[in-house]
Design a protein around this motif. Structure first.
Motif, PDB file in Angstrom:
ATOM      1  N   LYS A 171      29.645 -15.032  73.979  1.00 22.69           N
ATOM      2  CA  LYS A 171      28.843 -14.049  74.517  1.00 22.69           C
ATOM      3  C   LYS A 171      27.213 -14.773  74.231  1.00 22.69           C
ATOM      4  O   LYS A 171      26.778 -15.061  73.312  1.00 22.69           O
ATOM      5  N   ASP A 180      26.675 -18.662  74.951  1.00 25.75           N
ATOM      6  CA  ASP A 180      26.311 -19.454  73.532  1.00 25.75           C
ATOM      7  C   ASP A 180      27.631 -20.320  73.317  1.00 25.75           C
ATOM      8  O   ASP A 180      28.593 -19.734  73.303  1.00 25.75           O
ATOM      9  N   THR A 188      32.680  -4.319  69.079  1.00 25.70           N
ATOM     10  CA  THR A 188      32.206  -5.689  69.575  1.00 25.70           C
ATOM     11  C   THR A 188      33.579  -6.654  69.296  1.00 25.70           C
ATOM     12  O   THR A 188      34.539  -6.044  68.743  1.00 25.70           O
ATOM     13  N   SER A 189      33.208  -7.903  69.570  1.00 29.26           N
ATOM     14  CA  SER A 189      34.155  -8.821  69.449  1.00 29.26           C
ATOM     15  C   SER A 189      34.513  -9.022  67.849  1.00 29.26           C
ATOM     16  O   SER A 189      35.595  -9.087  67.752  1.00 29.26           O
ATOM     17  N   GLU A 190      33.748  -8.610  67.293  1.00 22.66           N
ATOM     18  CA  GLU A 190      33.792  -8.759  65.599  1.00 22.66           C
ATOM     19  C   GLU A 190      34.585  -7.524  65.255  1.00 22.66           C
ATOM     20  O   GLU A 190      35.785  -7.797  64.178  1.00 22.66           O
ATOM     21  N   PHE A 244      30.109 -15.240  66.027  1.00 27.79           N
ATOM     22  CA  PHE A 244      29.943 -16.479  66.392  1.00 27.79           C
ATOM     23  C   PHE A 244      30.319 -17.624  65.167  1.00 27.79           C
ATOM     24  O   PHE A 244      30.912 -18.595  65.366  1.00 27.79           O
ATOM     25  N   ASP A 250      31.884  -8.542  79.065  1.00 27.35           N
ATOM     26  CA  ASP A 250      32.845  -8.064  77.802  1.00 27.35           C
ATOM     27  C   ASP A 250      34.382  -7.641  78.179  1.00 27.35           C
ATOM     28  O   ASP A 250      35.012  -7.178  77.580  1.00 27.35           O
ATOM     29  N   SER A 306      25.233 -14.244  65.369  1.00 28.16           N
ATOM     30  CA  SER A 306      26.073 -13.141  64.804  1.00 28.16           C
ATOM     31  C   SER A 306      27.182 -13.703  63.806  1.00 28.16           C
ATOM     32  O   SER A 306      27.381 -14.750  63.768  1.00 28.16           O
ATOM     33  N   SER A 362      24.778 -14.350  71.109  1.00 27.86           N
ATOM     34  CA  SER A 362      25.491 -14.117  69.909  1.00 27.86           C
ATOM     35  C   SER A 362      25.366 -15.231  68.728  1.00 27.86           C
ATOM     36  O   SER A 362      26.183 -14.932  67.491  1.00 27.86           O
ATOM     37  N   ARG A 363      24.632 -16.114  69.052  1.00 29.92           N
ATOM     38  CA  ARG A 363      24.613 -17.632  68.196  1.00 29.92           C
ATOM     39  C   ARG A 363      24.499 -17.121  66.582  1.00 29.92           C
ATOM     40  O   ARG A 363      25.042 -17.651  65.834  1.00 29.92           O
ATOM     41  N   ASP A 388      36.342 -12.381  74.915  1.00 34.64           N
ATOM     42  CA  ASP A 388      35.424 -12.534  74.069  1.00 34.64           C
ATOM     43  C   ASP A 388      35.158 -13.982  73.750  1.00 34.64           C
ATOM     44  O   ASP A 388      34.041 -14.342  73.229  1.00 34.64           O
TER      45      ASP A 388
END
Length: 276
Positions: free
Chosen positions: A237, A121, A27-29, A246, A101, A243, A240-241, A104
């Protein structure tokens, strides 16, 4: 007995492969890079250049990306503890790239609206141009206009899939010309007398008229201009708000003061390309 052992081994392998498969998607994280999409053709927000500067970021083998959006992206990447990567992407391809994807985030002078919120988002705004104006030829009668309705019957063009295009229909009886793909194309159309005016935000307009002395800015009297949201936000994404990623991006954005944002825009306006 050998058959049972063989089946057991097969099940272990299958489980291992399944487990590995579930962990391959990062993931972006999780990544150590922060990949940001932008046009690199919308000064002073973003542009492409062959010159390395204190604010630019390498664009692979295609020179450098620079501008206000790049400065914002660099600050956020630093707060996230990630390496910033800029991916040059056509305007219409930004949301699909986010959904796929490939990137990011979108930091590209993009305004949140209902349609875009279906695919992304958005953070709180990181800049507000405070109103839509027009750019016209300096020697034309349009240079003296103070009301958008004075452009009735005139040929006006905006940029495809942006507020620059959608606001044009607020002018009654306007000849709404087919939108252009990029802002430089709009400027060229105005200079070649294909259109009588192009929509703009002040930050963009200042750079355009500085680089093109044959053009000028038209501002409208209170209550006689466009009704338009000119704030821009970061797109992440869709879904993802809530997450961690975010929230970290929003927190990083919040750490940039209003004063810093204005200073960065002033710098971008002063250092943007002098030619399209």
């Amino acid at each position: 007995m050998n058959f049972k052992k063989l089946m057991a081994s097969a099940m272990v392998c299958a489980f291992a492969l399944t487990g590995c498969g579930s962990n391959t998607a990062t993931t972006s994280e999780d990544k150590d890079t922060f990949v940001v999409g932008m046009e690199c053709a919308y000064a002073p927000f973003n542009w492409q250049t062959s010159t390395k500067t204190d604010t630019s970021v390498k664009l692979g083998k295609s020179g450098y990306a620079d501008g206000y959006d790049v400065q914002v992206a660099k600050k956020i990447a630093k707060k996230l503890g990630k390496k910033l990567v800029i991916k040059k992407t056509a305007w219409d391809g930004l949301i699909p790239a986010l959904e796929g994807d490939e990137i990011d985030a979108i930091i590209a002078g993009m305004t949140k609206d209902k349609t875009r919120e279906e695919g992304a988002d958005f953070t709180t705004p990181y800049y507000d141009s405070k109103g839509m104006i027009m750019i016209v030829r300096k020697d034309g009668e349009e240079a003296g206009y103070t009301d958008i309705q004075q452009f009735t019957g005139k040929n006006i063009v905006g940029q495809k899939s942006t507020n620059y295009d959608s606001v044009i229909d607020q002018i009654k009886g306007v000849n709404h010309v087919t939108p252009k793909a990029t802002y430089p194309e709009m400027v060229l159309a105005l200079q070649q007398h294909e259109v009588d005016g192009i929509t703009a935000e002040m930050a963009v307009a200042k750079g355009v008229v500085e680089a093109n002395p044959d053009l000028t800015i038209v501002q409208f009297a209170d209550g006689h201009g466009f009704d338009c949201d000119t704030t821009v936000s970061i797109a992440l994404k869709e879904g993802s708000r809530d997450s961690k990623f975010f929230k970290k991006v929003q927190k990083a954005l919040d750490s940039i003061s209003d004063e810093e944002r204005e200073e960065m825009m002033e710098y971008a306006v002063e250092h943007q390309p002098t030619e399209d």
